[in-house]
Design a protein around this motif. Sequence first.
Motif, PDB file in Angstrom:
ATOM      1  N   TRP A  54       0.824  -1.207   0.000  1.00  0.00           N
ATOM      2  CA  TRP A  54       0.000   0.000   0.000  1.00  0.00           C
ATOM      3  C   TRP A  54       0.860   1.260   0.000  1.00  0.00           C
ATOM      4  O   TRP A  54       2.057   1.232   0.285  1.00  0.00           O
ATOM      5  CB  TRP A  54      -0.930   0.019   1.213  1.00  0.00           C
ATOM      6  CG  TRP A  54      -0.201   0.093   2.515  1.00  0.00           C
ATOM      7  CD1 TRP A  54       0.228   1.209   3.174  1.00  0.00           C
ATOM      8  CD2 TRP A  54       0.212  -1.018   3.328  1.00  0.00           C
ATOM      9  NE1 TRP A  54       0.874   0.871   4.333  1.00  0.00           N
ATOM     10  CE2 TRP A  54       0.879  -0.488   4.460  1.00  0.00           C
ATOM     11  CE3 TRP A  54       0.068  -2.409   3.218  1.00  0.00           C
ATOM     12  CZ2 TRP A  54       1.411  -1.294   5.458  1.00  0.00           C
ATOM     13  CZ3 TRP A  54       0.593  -3.191   4.219  1.00  0.00           C
ATOM     14  CH2 TRP A  54       1.244  -2.652   5.316  1.00  0.00           C
TER      15      TRP A  54
ATOM     16  N   HIS B  35      -0.015   5.933   0.161  1.00  0.00           N
ATOM     17  CA  HIS B  35      -1.017   6.943   0.498  1.00  0.00           C
ATOM     18  C   HIS B  35      -1.011   8.038  -0.558  1.00  0.00           C
ATOM     19  O   HIS B  35       0.060   8.452  -1.022  1.00  0.00           O
ATOM     20  CB  HIS B  35      -0.744   7.559   1.877  1.00  0.00           C
ATOM     21  CG  HIS B  35      -0.936   6.600   3.009  1.00  0.00           C
ATOM     22  ND1 HIS B  35       0.053   5.734   3.435  1.00  0.00           N
ATOM     23  CD2 HIS B  35      -2.022   6.347   3.797  1.00  0.00           C
ATOM     24  CE1 HIS B  35      -0.401   5.008   4.450  1.00  0.00           C
ATOM     25  NE2 HIS B  35      -1.657   5.361   4.692  1.00  0.00           N
ATOM     26  N   ASN B  36      -2.212   8.491  -0.945  1.00  0.00           N
ATOM     27  CA  ASN B  36      -2.292   9.569  -1.929  1.00  0.00           C
ATOM     28  C   ASN B  36      -2.101  10.934  -1.251  1.00  0.00           C
ATOM     29  O   ASN B  36      -1.831  11.008  -0.046  1.00  0.00           O
ATOM     30  CB  ASN B  36      -3.605   9.500  -2.721  1.00  0.00           C
ATOM     31  CG  ASN B  36      -4.836   9.743  -1.853  1.00  0.00           C
ATOM     32  OD1 ASN B  36      -4.740  10.213  -0.721  1.00  0.00           O
ATOM     33  ND2 ASN B  36      -6.004   9.427  -2.400  1.00  0.00           N
TER      34      ASN B  36
ATOM     35  N   ILE C  66      -4.040   3.565  -0.349  1.00  0.00           N
ATOM     36  CA  ILE C  66      -4.342   2.883  -1.605  1.00  0.00           C
ATOM     37  C   ILE C  66      -3.595   1.553  -1.607  1.00  0.00           C
ATOM     38  O   ILE C  66      -2.361   1.523  -1.523  1.00  0.00           O
ATOM     39  CB  ILE C  66      -3.918   3.717  -2.829  1.00  0.00           C
ATOM     40  CG1 ILE C  66      -4.745   5.008  -2.905  1.00  0.00           C
ATOM     41  CG2 ILE C  66      -4.059   2.906  -4.113  1.00  0.00           C
ATOM     42  CD1 ILE C  66      -4.319   5.938  -4.033  1.00  0.00           C
TER      43      ILE C  66
ATOM     44  N   ILE D 142      -5.831  -1.366  -8.316  1.00  0.00           N
ATOM     45  CA  ILE D 142      -5.626  -0.833  -6.971  1.00  0.00           C
ATOM     46  C   ILE D 142      -6.949  -0.866  -6.206  1.00  0.00           C
ATOM     47  O   ILE D 142      -8.014  -1.123  -6.782  1.00  0.00           O
ATOM     48  CB  ILE D 142      -5.071   0.609  -6.988  1.00  0.00           C
ATOM     49  CG1 ILE D 142      -6.103   1.581  -7.586  1.00  0.00           C
ATOM     50  CG2 ILE D 142      -3.757   0.673  -7.757  1.00  0.00           C
ATOM     51  CD1 ILE D 142      -5.660   3.033  -7.491  1.00  0.00           C
ATOM     52  N   GLN D 143      -6.868  -0.607  -4.909  1.00  0.00           N
ATOM     53  CA  GLN D 143      -8.073  -0.508  -4.085  1.00  0.00           C
ATOM     54  C   GLN D 143      -7.973   0.723  -3.206  1.00  0.00           C
ATOM     55  O   GLN D 143      -7.269   0.707  -2.183  1.00  0.00           O
ATOM     56  CB  GLN D 143      -8.271  -1.763  -3.230  1.00  0.00           C
ATOM     57  CG  GLN D 143      -9.575  -1.737  -2.429  1.00  0.00           C
ATOM     58  CD  GLN D 143      -9.807  -3.015  -1.641  1.00  0.00           C
ATOM     59  OE1 GLN D 143      -8.877  -3.802  -1.435  1.00  0.00           O
ATOM     60  NE2 GLN D 143     -11.037  -3.219  -1.205  1.00  0.00           N
ATOM     61  N   PRO D 144      -8.662   1.805  -3.573  1.00  0.00           N
ATOM     62  CA  PRO D 144      -8.657   2.989  -2.715  1.00  0.00           C
ATOM     63  C   PRO D 144      -9.305   2.681  -1.361  1.00  0.00           C
ATOM     64  O   PRO D 144     -10.108   1.746  -1.244  1.00  0.00           O
ATOM     65  CB  PRO D 144      -9.495   4.007  -3.498  1.00  0.00           C
ATOM     66  CG  PRO D 144      -9.472   3.512  -4.913  1.00  0.00           C
ATOM     67  CD  PRO D 144      -9.410   2.020  -4.811  1.00  0.00           C
ATOM     68  N   GLU D 145      -8.973   3.454  -0.369  1.00  0.00           N
ATOM     69  CA  GLU D 145      -9.480   3.249   0.984  1.00  0.00           C
ATOM     70  C   GLU D 145     -11.009   3.228   0.992  1.00  0.00           C
ATOM     71  O   GLU D 145     -11.664   4.124   0.458  1.00  0.00           O
ATOM     72  CB  GLU D 145      -8.975   4.373   1.890  1.00  0.00           C
ATOM     73  CG  GLU D 145      -9.223   4.150   3.369  1.00  0.00           C
ATOM     74  CD  GLU D 145      -8.489   5.166   4.228  1.00  0.00           C
ATOM     75  OE1 GLU D 145      -9.097   5.657   5.188  1.00  0.00           O
ATOM     76  OE2 GLU D 145      -7.316   5.473   3.926  1.00  0.00           O
TER      77      GLU D 145
ATOM     78  N   ALA E  74      -9.708   4.521 -11.181  1.00  0.00           N
ATOM     79  CA  ALA E  74      -9.284   5.239  -9.978  1.00  0.00           C
ATOM     80  C   ALA E  74      -8.922   6.687 -10.299  1.00  0.00           C
ATOM     81  O   ALA E  74      -9.241   7.605  -9.530  1.00  0.00           O
ATOM     82  CB  ALA E  74      -8.104   4.522  -9.335  1.00  0.00           C
TER      83      ALA E  74
ATOM     84  N   TYR F 260      -9.378   9.261  -7.129  1.00  0.00           N
ATOM     85  CA  TYR F 260      -8.651   8.615  -6.033  1.00  0.00           C
ATOM     86  C   TYR F 260      -7.148   8.696  -6.259  1.00  0.00           C
ATOM     87  O   TYR F 260      -6.353   8.549  -5.329  1.00  0.00           O
ATOM     88  CB  TYR F 260      -9.072   7.152  -5.912  1.00  0.00           C
ATOM     89  CG  TYR F 260     -10.558   6.978  -5.734  1.00  0.00           C
ATOM     90  CD1 TYR F 260     -11.197   7.444  -4.575  1.00  0.00           C
ATOM     91  CD2 TYR F 260     -11.336   6.369  -6.719  1.00  0.00           C
ATOM     92  CE1 TYR F 260     -12.565   7.294  -4.418  1.00  0.00           C
ATOM     93  CE2 TYR F 260     -12.705   6.218  -6.569  1.00  0.00           C
ATOM     94  CZ  TYR F 260     -13.304   6.693  -5.423  1.00  0.00           C
ATOM     95  OH  TYR F 260     -14.667   6.563  -5.268  1.00  0.00           O
ATOM     96  N   LEU F 261      -6.766   8.888  -7.500  1.00  0.00           N
ATOM     97  CA  LEU F 261      -5.372   9.013  -7.894  1.00  0.00           C
ATOM     98  C   LEU F 261      -5.313  10.100  -8.961  1.00  0.00           C
ATOM     99  O   LEU F 261      -6.038  10.029  -9.957  1.00  0.00           O
ATOM    100  CB  LEU F 261      -4.880   7.685  -8.459  1.00  0.00           C
ATOM    101  CG  LEU F 261      -3.378   7.472  -8.647  1.00  0.00           C
ATOM    102  CD1 LEU F 261      -2.647   7.540  -7.315  1.00  0.00           C
ATOM    103  CD2 LEU F 261      -3.128   6.137  -9.323  1.00  0.00           C
TER     104      LEU F 261
END
Length: 321
Positions: free
Chosen positions: A248, A250-251, A257, A295-298, A308, A313-314
């Motif tokens: 993982w 972080h954005n 993420i 990916i998997q955002p929070e 995403a 999210y990105l």
Amino acid sequence: MADQADHKENQAPLRIAFMGTPDFSVPALQSLLNSHHNIVCVYTQPPRPKGRGKKLTPSAIHDLANSADIDVRTPINFKSHKDIHDFEKLELDIAIVAAYGLILPKEIVNAPRYGCVNIHASLLPRWRGAAPIHRALLEGDSETGITLMQMDEGLDTGDIIAMEKVMITPSMKLAELHDSLAELGSNMLQSFLNDLAAGKEISRRPQPEEGACYASMLKKSEGAIDWSQSSDQIERKVRAFNPWPGTWTHNSDGKRIKIIEANLSSEMSQSFPGTTLENGMIACGDNTVLELKTIQPENKNVMDVQAAMNGGYLNLGDILQ
């Protein structure tokens, strides 16, 4: 097939205890249950809390042994004299160990007639310890394999009985390598036990110390991505740590993420490591670039990287940390 069946009938069945815990151990125990040998009992780690409800859940081996109506024992460790005595009373020919997860004292190792034999998922002495499959992938090894090892009091230091290799392809993921090794270990175990039951001489050789290294147990914190590493190091971590502990970052909003899948890219970038480029490309150390695929955002479902980016999210220019 008839000759093979006759061969087994002419072998005296061995009294065996199996000691294992996770999915890796399942093919080996299943092969024993399918054999003519006497599986006296199964040792596995006690049920552990699992899931959001923290419900006590038996191990994969526990479930398989229960389904076969085999006696299951779950000592916390072998420091109790009673646990050791109960094991000695089994009067075993051999104990087979596969990813059990407990250290066995010398009283246990020496109790069976032929001792304890471990199915270890590496080419010993490389990757002694708890996480050999993950570490081989993480370090970019080109090969690994299974070692059948006569256990002693050390940590995976016993004599080698048999060894077979498996090639690690550049795109191989943890699940594929794990399953391949588990199946190989099961097949090697069958051959070894057939020879042992037939009275054949089992050759052993000491492990060399040259090339010995330790596969330490995985920590959840290891899954955090360090973008100053090169893209090949990060891509190997993504393959090695899925599903656990996962990887993982972080954005720019501080939201986690999870990186589910990523590919190496031939592109180069002078951007600061962690910078989000076009099409889900991320700048990494040594001017290399990693292409995020899934990916998997929070608090969101798994999605492809384009979805995403469309969802915010990105974002282009984000510096992941």
